[in-house]
Design an enzyme around this catalytic site. Structure first.
Site, PDB file in Angstrom:
ATOM      1  N   THR A 123       0.809  -1.212   0.000  1.00 19.67           N
ATOM      2  CA  THR A 123       0.000   0.000   0.000  1.00 19.67           C
ATOM      3  C   THR A 123       0.847   1.268   0.000  1.00 19.67           C
ATOM      4  O   THR A 123       1.962   1.271   0.532  1.00 19.67           O
ATOM      5  CB  THR A 123      -0.892   0.012   1.267  1.00 19.67           C
ATOM      6  OG1 THR A 123      -1.509   1.288   1.395  1.00 19.67           O
ATOM      7  CG2 THR A 123      -0.076  -0.211   2.538  1.00 19.67           C
ATOM      8  N   TYR A 147      -1.869   0.455  10.007  1.00 15.02           N
ATOM      9  CA  TYR A 147      -2.124  -0.269   8.763  1.00 15.02           C
ATOM     10  C   TYR A 147      -0.877  -0.227   7.875  1.00 15.02           C
ATOM     11  O   TYR A 147      -0.370  -1.250   7.421  1.00 15.02           O
ATOM     12  CB  TYR A 147      -3.335   0.336   8.035  1.00 15.02           C
ATOM     13  CG  TYR A 147      -3.475  -0.168   6.628  1.00 15.02           C
ATOM     14  CD1 TYR A 147      -3.793  -1.501   6.384  1.00 15.02           C
ATOM     15  CD2 TYR A 147      -3.269   0.680   5.527  1.00 15.02           C
ATOM     16  CE1 TYR A 147      -3.893  -1.980   5.084  1.00 15.02           C
ATOM     17  CE2 TYR A 147      -3.376   0.208   4.240  1.00 15.02           C
ATOM     18  CZ  TYR A 147      -3.695  -1.113   4.021  1.00 15.02           C
ATOM     19  OH  TYR A 147      -3.787  -1.591   2.736  1.00 15.02           O
TER      20      TYR A 147
HETATM   21  N1  UFG Z   1     -12.674  10.885   3.344  1.00 11.55           N
HETATM   22  C1  UFG Z   1     -13.608  11.847   3.669  1.00 11.55           C
HETATM   23  N2  UFG Z   1     -14.852  11.430   4.009  1.00 11.55           N
HETATM   24  C2  UFG Z   1     -15.224  10.119   4.051  1.00 11.55           C
HETATM   25  C3  UFG Z   1     -14.257   9.140   3.702  1.00 11.55           C
HETATM   26  C4  UFG Z   1     -12.980   9.564   3.360  1.00 11.55           C
HETATM   27  O1  UFG Z   1     -13.319  13.037   3.667  1.00 11.55           O
HETATM   28  O2  UFG Z   1     -16.367   9.821   4.391  1.00 11.55           O
HETATM   29  C5  UFG Z   1     -11.319  11.310   2.956  1.00 11.55           C
HETATM   30  C6  UFG Z   1     -10.234  10.740   3.841  1.00 11.55           C
HETATM   31  O3  UFG Z   1     -10.065  11.507   5.011  1.00 11.55           O
HETATM   32  C7  UFG Z   1      -9.037  10.764   2.892  1.00 11.55           C
HETATM   33  C8  UFG Z   1      -9.658  10.524   1.505  1.00 11.55           C
HETATM   34  O4  UFG Z   1     -11.036  10.840   1.644  1.00 11.55           O
HETATM   35  O5  UFG Z   1      -8.463  12.018   2.896  1.00 11.55           O
HETATM   36  C9  UFG Z   1      -9.533   9.097   1.052  1.00 11.55           C
HETATM   37  O6  UFG Z   1      -9.956   8.239   2.107  1.00 11.55           O
HETATM   38  P1  UFG Z   1     -10.275   6.697   1.900  1.00 11.55           P
HETATM   39  O7  UFG Z   1     -10.782   6.188   3.208  1.00 11.55           O
HETATM   40  O8  UFG Z   1     -11.116   6.513   0.691  1.00 11.55           O
HETATM   41  O9  UFG Z   1      -8.862   6.070   1.556  1.00 11.55           O
HETATM   42  P2  UFG Z   1      -7.454   6.205   2.315  1.00 11.55           P
HETATM   43  O10 UFG Z   1      -6.621   7.168   1.528  1.00 11.55           O
HETATM   44  O11 UFG Z   1      -7.613   6.457   3.764  1.00 11.55           O
HETATM   45  O12 UFG Z   1      -6.880   4.746   2.211  1.00 11.55           O
HETATM   46  C10 UFG Z   1      -6.916   4.009   1.003  1.00 11.55           C
HETATM   47  C11 UFG Z   1      -6.940   2.553   1.347  1.00 11.55           C
HETATM   48  C12 UFG Z   1      -5.668   2.165   2.007  1.00 11.55           C
HETATM   49  C13 UFG Z   1      -4.487   2.616   1.169  1.00 11.55           C
HETATM   50  C14 UFG Z   1      -4.552   4.059   0.808  1.00 11.55           C
HETATM   51  C15 UFG Z   1      -3.432   4.367  -0.140  1.00 11.55           C
HETATM   52  O13 UFG Z   1      -8.028   2.256   2.207  1.00 11.55           O
HETATM   53  O14 UFG Z   1      -5.661   0.782   2.120  1.00 11.55           O
HETATM   54  O15 UFG Z   1      -5.804   4.321   0.217  1.00 11.55           O
HETATM   55  O16 UFG Z   1      -3.486   5.647  -0.656  1.00 11.55           O
HETATM   56  F1  UFG Z   1      -3.357   2.445   1.871  1.00 11.55           F
END
Ligand code: UFG
Length: 333
Positions: A123, A147
């Site tokens: 990741t 993670y």
């Molecule tokens: N976000 C919001 N509101 C929500 C959900 C997410 O503002 O309801 C934001 C988060 O704070 C973040 C962005 O949208 O800034 C993306 O969040 P995600 O939860 O969609 O994804 P993440 O970037 O946290 O994580 C994902 C995968 C991980 C991986 C990562 C790599 O879940 O496994 O991308 O970039 F490591």
């Protein structure tokens, strides 16, 4: 997918999950013999479109070794993992057990059973805030949540194993933000509790959630919200078939980023989801979510050069459209 490939046997952990099931589909379309090993905690039986499924846990060593000995795979693809960043902050031990310890257990079982090729789901979270976007594979690993640390530790185990055992080689694929669904809407994200941005935005458009919270509007980015490199799950799946080919033709152990090389902010994703769905759902500005780096964008030159990977669906609207079609169908699952 076109295939000039000879049939190989692939053991796929987590093959009933979101990403695993898309890779199983790609491998099945190429005519490979696939065995999925999944405990169905977050995966679904209906998501396995090709091959067969063994319902078992990676922590169940006896079953794992038994199935590996019986199936005698040419390679293993390892998707089974816990993947929710905020959950990892609250429950780190779950992540170190499911991700790091179970990966060590899988490698041990592979060595015992004479299976020497592994494609590992890593990741972008391994970089934390260390890299200057677009992030190269050589950027220091400095995860800011358990993670990412659990996956980084797995990569260390892989590296040391490959150094110690000439007959063990691996490809580690560092995924950026995987999104979208099967073009025919047969498979897609189906978590009981959606945490990913695009899925949550679509569920809000669908009326399943009252409003979408934007986690943090004071980041050092042009519009103050986090930037991510969203990659269509089918392009991501295609890279696994290439990695398999690479290892089969004698390629050395390697680590590759897997993303498109440009990102979108949370606000940009919200606008795109409103446009595609035609629904002006409610959005609220909320505080930062723990463990979120401001910007994760991949440098993808290495995977293009070494594996010959080509992004075919680098289009946020297409990603959202396929995810929306799937989301509308999901109620029936
Ligand atoms: N976000 C919001 N509101 C929500 C959900 C997410 O503002 O309801 C934001 C988060 O704070 C973040 C962005 O949208 O800034 C993306 O969040 P995600 O939860 O969609 O994804 P993440 O970037 O946290 O994580 C994902 C995968 C991980 C991986 C990562 C790599 O879940 O496994 O991308 O970039 F490591």
């Amino acid at each position: 997918m076109e295939g000039g490939y000879s049939q190989v046997k692939i053991f796929v952990t987590g093959g009933a999950g979101y990403i695993g099931s898309h890779v199983v589909k790609a491998l099945g379309e190429q005519g490979h013999d696939v065995l999925v090993y999944d405990n169905l905690v977050t995966g679904n039986r209906w998501a396995v479109l090709y091959g067969s499924l063994v319902e078992a846990d990676l922590a169940d060593r006896k079953t794992l070794v038994e199935i590996l000995r019986q199936f005698k795979p040419d390679a293993v693809m390892h998707f089974a993992a816990s993947i929710v960043v905020p959950e990892s902050v609250a429950h780190p031990v779950k992540y170190y057990f499911n991700n790091t310890a179970c990966t060590a257990g899988l490698i041990k079982a592979m060595l015992e059973c004479g299976v020497g090729k592994l494609i590992f789901s890593s990741t972008a979270a391994v970089y934390g805030t260390s890299g200057v976007p677009p992030i190269k594979e050589t950027a220091p690993l400095a995860p800011i949540n358990p993670y990412g640390t659990s996956k980084m530790m797995s990569e260390v185990i892989l590296k040391d194993t490959a150094l110690a055992h000439d007959d063990f080689r691996y490809v580690s694929l560092r995924y950026f933000n995987v999104a979208g669904a099967d073009g025919q809407a047969r498979i897609g994200q189906a978590y009981k509790e959606a945490t990913h941005l695009i899925t949550r935005a679509l569920k809000t458009a669908k009326g399943e959630m009252e409003r979408l919270d934007i986690y943090g509007t004071d980041y050092p980015t042009p519009d103050g919200t986090c930037i991510r490199d969203y990659i269509h799950v089918e392009d991501l799946a295609g890279a696994h078939a290439l990695a398999l080919d690479y290892l089969a033709s004698g390629g050395a152990s390697e680590v590759f980023n897997l993303g498109y090389g440009h990102g979108f902010s949370v606000r940009e994703v919200v606008s795109a989801v409103r446009k595609i769905t035609g629904i002006g759902f409610s959005v609220a500005e909320a505080g930062r979510r723990e463990g979120d780096p401001p910007e994760l964008v991949a440098a993808n030159e290495k995977i293009k050069a070494v594996l010959g990977w080509k992004p075919l669906r680098d289009d946020l609207d297409h990603i959202i459209r396929t995810a929306w079609r799937w989301e509308m169908k999901l109620g029936g699952k």
